[in-house]
Design an enzyme around this catalytic site. Structure first.
Site, PDB file in Angstrom:
ATOM      1  N   TYR A  85     -36.310  55.390  28.805  1.00 56.00           N
ATOM      2  CA  TYR A  85     -35.551  54.138  28.843  1.00 56.00           C
ATOM      3  C   TYR A  85     -34.259  54.389  29.622  1.00 56.00           C
ATOM      4  O   TYR A  85     -33.322  55.019  29.123  1.00 56.00           O
ATOM      5  CB  TYR A  85     -35.206  53.646  27.443  1.00 56.00           C
ATOM      6  CG  TYR A  85     -36.377  53.180  26.610  1.00 56.00           C
ATOM      7  CD1 TYR A  85     -37.643  52.965  27.165  1.00 56.00           C
ATOM      8  CD2 TYR A  85     -36.223  52.933  25.251  1.00 56.00           C
ATOM      9  CE1 TYR A  85     -38.704  52.522  26.398  1.00 56.00           C
ATOM     10  CE2 TYR A  85     -37.283  52.481  24.474  1.00 56.00           C
ATOM     11  CZ  TYR A  85     -38.510  52.293  25.044  1.00 56.00           C
ATOM     12  OH  TYR A  85     -39.565  51.857  24.266  1.00 56.00           O
ATOM     13  N   PHE A 127     -44.359  44.343  21.400  1.00 59.95           N
ATOM     14  CA  PHE A 127     -44.691  43.000  21.876  1.00 59.95           C
ATOM     15  C   PHE A 127     -44.951  42.075  20.678  1.00 59.95           C
ATOM     16  O   PHE A 127     -45.990  41.411  20.595  1.00 59.95           O
ATOM     17  CB  PHE A 127     -45.906  43.015  22.804  1.00 59.95           C
ATOM     18  CG  PHE A 127     -45.798  43.920  23.985  1.00 59.95           C
ATOM     19  CD1 PHE A 127     -44.570  44.236  24.538  1.00 59.95           C
ATOM     20  CD2 PHE A 127     -46.929  44.473  24.560  1.00 59.95           C
ATOM     21  CE1 PHE A 127     -44.465  45.079  25.632  1.00 59.95           C
ATOM     22  CE2 PHE A 127     -46.845  45.320  25.657  1.00 59.95           C
ATOM     23  CZ  PHE A 127     -45.614  45.625  26.195  1.00 59.95           C
ATOM     24  N   PRO A 128     -44.020  42.010  19.719  1.00 59.56           N
ATOM     25  CA  PRO A 128     -44.259  41.230  18.502  1.00 59.56           C
ATOM     26  C   PRO A 128     -44.330  39.725  18.733  1.00 59.56           C
ATOM     27  O   PRO A 128     -44.779  38.994  17.845  1.00 59.56           O
ATOM     28  CB  PRO A 128     -43.055  41.582  17.616  1.00 59.56           C
ATOM     29  CG  PRO A 128     -41.966  41.917  18.598  1.00 59.56           C
ATOM     30  CD  PRO A 128     -42.681  42.635  19.715  1.00 59.56           C
ATOM     31  N   GLY A 180     -45.764  38.700  21.757  1.00 61.34           N
ATOM     32  CA  GLY A 180     -46.686  38.580  22.882  1.00 61.34           C
ATOM     33  C   GLY A 180     -45.916  38.326  24.172  1.00 61.34           C
ATOM     34  O   GLY A 180     -44.715  38.570  24.269  1.00 61.34           O
ATOM     35  N   GLY A 181     -46.625  37.844  25.178  1.00 67.98           N
ATOM     36  CA  GLY A 181     -45.988  37.332  26.386  1.00 67.98           C
ATOM     37  C   GLY A 181     -45.169  38.297  27.197  1.00 67.98           C
ATOM     38  O   GLY A 181     -44.343  37.882  28.010  1.00 67.98           O
ATOM     39  N   PRO A 221     -47.452  38.807  32.542  1.00 69.69           N
ATOM     40  CA  PRO A 221     -48.212  37.617  32.937  1.00 69.69           C
ATOM     41  C   PRO A 221     -49.638  37.691  32.401  1.00 69.69           C
ATOM     42  O   PRO A 221     -50.298  38.721  32.464  1.00 69.69           O
ATOM     43  CB  PRO A 221     -48.183  37.684  34.469  1.00 69.69           C
ATOM     44  CG  PRO A 221     -46.946  38.461  34.796  1.00 69.69           C
ATOM     45  CD  PRO A 221     -46.824  39.481  33.705  1.00 69.69           C
TER      46      PRO A 221
END
Length: 299
Positions: free
Chosen positions: A56, A211-212, A214-215, A218
């Protein structure tokens, strides 16, 4: 009404179920003071679980954590190995799955975090999307990886071992090594790992979804795109994102959240989601939302 506990076990500690995923701090690398202030605000609000990685910001994020948290026990710092920084690459990381690379990654995290022991280190496998999948010499047997991870634990350099981006079969193979948590992509609209979530619950393993909402890429479904989520948010006087996070906490008692942000107001909203109560009717409506594939490639 369905309320949730505010704390739960993780890597031998009891911590707040809403932690902080530090990846977004990289967005503040040109304003280190802002990054430090944001993380300090998170700790002020009760965050005592911070998730990071050496890749990171090529060590920038770990440096901020070192400044704010130090090497004390007040905050459980979890990092991950299995990839190393690659600032000049098409994406800023490259796989580092081989045992000697895992050990070197742990050592790099120890240095950048300024500590001699990391409470929790997650082995980020490269079997599943979303993310980069392994090829060539980066296809490494799990047993070889667990051998070096357990050795590092025996040496006292890491406190507990977690797994990330794994299948149920991989988790079952790893159980004898003692697994503290699993990090997989999972959300209200991406519940393909329900069997693994239940296995973790039975085995006393924390479930820490990334990714709690989602999204993230793309083509990946978004929790905030669901009409049922918007309806619940309007009824509760909160945001759709908060509903998505609250649903995860209500769904299973061993779920820990690590939402990330570089914005203080968004941070405060994420942490406040831990106090949202969903009644049985709302939960039933949200449970009925259709789950879709989260198999999205990176790069």
């Amino acid at each position: 009404m369905s309320s949730t506990a505010t704390t739960a076990p993780l890597a031998g500690r009891t911590v707040s179920r809403v932690g902080y995923g530090a990846m977004q701090l990289e967005r503040l690398r040109d304003d280190r003071a802002a990054a430090v202030a944001l993380l300090r605000r998170a700790v002020e609000l009760g965050v005592d679980h911070v998730d990071t990685a050496q890749f990171y910001g090529n060590g920038f994020v770990n440096g901020v954590i070192r400044e704010v948290v130090g090497s004390g026990d007040d905050v459980l710092v979890a990092t991950k190995v299995g990839a190393d920084p690659d600032p000049d690459g098409p994406i800023p990381l490259r796989l580092a799955q081989r045992p000697e690379q895992l050990r070197a990654s742990v050592e790099s995290n120890l240095v950048s975090l300024g500590t001699d022991r990391i409470p929790l280190v997650n082995l980020r496998r490269a079997d599943l999307r979303p993310g980069v999948t392994a090829e060539g010499d980066q296809v490494v047997d799990l047993d070889d990886q667990l051998e070096v991870m357990t050795a590092l634990r025996d040496e006292g350099k890491i406190g507990a071992i977690g797994l990330s981006a794994v299948t149920t079969g991989i988790l079952r193979r790893a159980l004898p090594a003692g697994i503290a948590c699993v990090q997989n992509a999972y959300s209200l609209v991406g519940r393909g790992d329900e069997d693994m979530l239940e296995l973790c619950r039975a085995e006393g393993i924390a479930w820490v979804p990334f990714f709690p909402l989602g999204g993230a890429f793309p083509g990946m479904p978004k929790v905030t795109g669901e009409p049922a989520v918007h309806a619940a948010a309007e009824a509760l006087g909160c945001t759709p994102s908060q509903v998505g996070l609250a649903w995860l906490l209500h769904h299973a008692p061993h779920v820990h959240l690590i939402p990330g942000t570089a914005d203080t107001a968004h941070l405060e909203a994420n942490i406040a989601a831990g106090g949202i109560v969903l009644d049985d009717s709302t939960l039933a409506t949200l449970d009925a939302v259709r789950t879709r594939s989260m198999d999205v490639a990176l790069g």
